[in-house]
Write an enzyme that holds these catalytic residues in place. Structure first.
Site, PDB file in Angstrom:
ATOM      1  N   ASP A  84      21.755 -24.291 -11.326  1.00 51.69           N
ATOM      2  CA  ASP A  84      20.819 -23.420 -12.038  1.00 51.69           C
ATOM      3  C   ASP A  84      20.786 -23.825 -13.506  1.00 51.69           C
ATOM      4  O   ASP A  84      21.610 -23.394 -14.310  1.00 51.69           O
ATOM      5  CB  ASP A  84      21.232 -21.954 -11.896  1.00 51.69           C
ATOM      6  N   HIS A 118      20.527 -19.734 -20.089  1.00 50.92           N
ATOM      7  CA  HIS A 118      21.970 -19.607 -19.968  1.00 50.92           C
ATOM      8  C   HIS A 118      22.740 -20.630 -20.805  1.00 50.92           C
ATOM      9  O   HIS A 118      23.978 -20.654 -20.748  1.00 50.92           O
ATOM     10  CB  HIS A 118      22.368 -19.745 -18.497  1.00 50.92           C
ATOM     11  N   GLY A 174      23.268 -14.317 -13.283  1.00 51.85           N
ATOM     12  CA  GLY A 174      23.592 -13.195 -12.423  1.00 51.85           C
ATOM     13  C   GLY A 174      24.388 -13.625 -11.210  1.00 51.85           C
ATOM     14  O   GLY A 174      25.344 -12.954 -10.795  1.00 51.85           O
ATOM     15  N   ILE A 206      22.876 -15.815 -21.928  1.00 55.00           N
ATOM     16  CA  ILE A 206      23.506 -14.867 -21.018  1.00 55.00           C
ATOM     17  C   ILE A 206      24.065 -15.600 -19.795  1.00 55.00           C
ATOM     18  O   ILE A 206      23.693 -16.739 -19.503  1.00 55.00           O
ATOM     19  CB  ILE A 206      22.525 -13.759 -20.577  1.00 55.00           C
TER      20      ILE A 206
END
Length: 289
Positions: free
Chosen positions: A191, A196, A214, A211
């Site tokens: 990902d 991120h 998830g 961040i």
């Protein structure tokens, strides 16, 4: 331009053939912080050391994924406003530590919450062992399409996840290792969204810094639940469902709170303890006794 419900429902996605190695299996575990607290812990070493390597069941979320599946222009989805809302995982057979798998994806349903409220899209991905044809896992991905409501579809009937008990405190709380550089490691499992890793992109999106994925803190919770409920035996995990409710920053303290519901059945949520923010909710974990 509203999304075309009929076209979305009838979409046929090409199966994705994905070959992964033992190195990928170890790298996935490292991306969840496995071994960070104690690199000599035998329970962690089995996920990161080839001597007795086993795969974490949640690694399935990284396999057989069609890149940017919902970003295809013909789908009409405003991809920039899409959020990953929920993740489910049913485990049928343990994931091999290496091999080739086939991912088959389909759109199950889209619910219209209204022009100002967006839409909810449910997808399923089945993961098969390419050699034996065995079904390894069934994954559900729920996407919140913030910019695509008002297309005229039905608004009721969406599955409702089970809430954690509100009448008593959790039976146990387990701290999660969340390293400051964790997103930089986890992204190497596939990902590469710059949200991120790139501070400028994160700032444009309204965050003070990049961040955490998830699915990274989902995997962290899964690893903790295997240790707490499954006797640290990943083959006993049968189901892991959650709803993402708030962003997580790499490095901030996290803990998973666990409620025992019945034999082989638990509810959980993940809390960013310093902010007292629930970052995963409606968690459900089923396991073999």
């Amino acid at each position: 331009m509203p999304i075309d419900y009929a076209k979305l429902k009838s979409m046929q996605f090409e199966p994705i053939r994905h070959t992964y190695t033992r190195r990928d299996t170890m790298l996935y575990a490292l991306g969840l912080g496995v071994g960070a607290s104690d690199p000599t812990d035998a329970g962690d070493l089995k996920y990161v050391y080839e001597k007795s390597l086993v795969a974490l069941p949640t690694q399935a979320v990284t396999l057989g994924v069609a890149p940017m599946l919902l970003a295809q222009p013909e789908l009409g989805i405003n991809f920039k406003l899409l959020l990953h809302a929920e993740q489910t995982l049913q485990i049928h057979k343990p994931l091999p530590i290496e091999g080739t798998v086939i991912g088959e994806s389909s759109i199950d349903e889209i619910y219209d919450k209204g022009a100002a409220k967006g839409a909810i899209l449910y997808m399923t991905r089945k993961l098969f062992d390419a050699g034996s044809g065995d079904l390894l896992s069934t994954l559900g991905n729920v996407a919140f399409l913030r910019g695509d409501g008002g297309f005229g579809g039905k608004s009721e009937g969406a599955p409702k996840p089970r809430a954690v008990p509100a009448d008593h405190d959790a039976d146990q709380a387990v701290p999660l290792t969340n390293m400051p550089n964790q997103a930089l490691i986890y992204r190497l499992s596939g990902d590469y969204n710059p949200l991120h890793s790139d501070p400028e992109i994160a700032a444009v999106a309204g965050f003070e810094r990049p961040i955490l994925h998830g699915l990274c803190h989902y995997g962290m919770a899964g690893r903790a639940l295997i240790r707490a409920l499954c006797g640290d035996d990943p083959s006993r995990l049968l189901r892991l469902d959650t709803r993402f409710t708030s962003p997580v920053y790499p490095g901030e303290p996290l803990q998973v709170e666990i409620w025992n519901i019945a034999a082989g059945d638990a509810s959980f949520r993940v809390v960013a303890s310093e902010r007292n923010a629930i970052v995963q909710d409606f968690g459900r974990c089923e396991y073999r006794l």
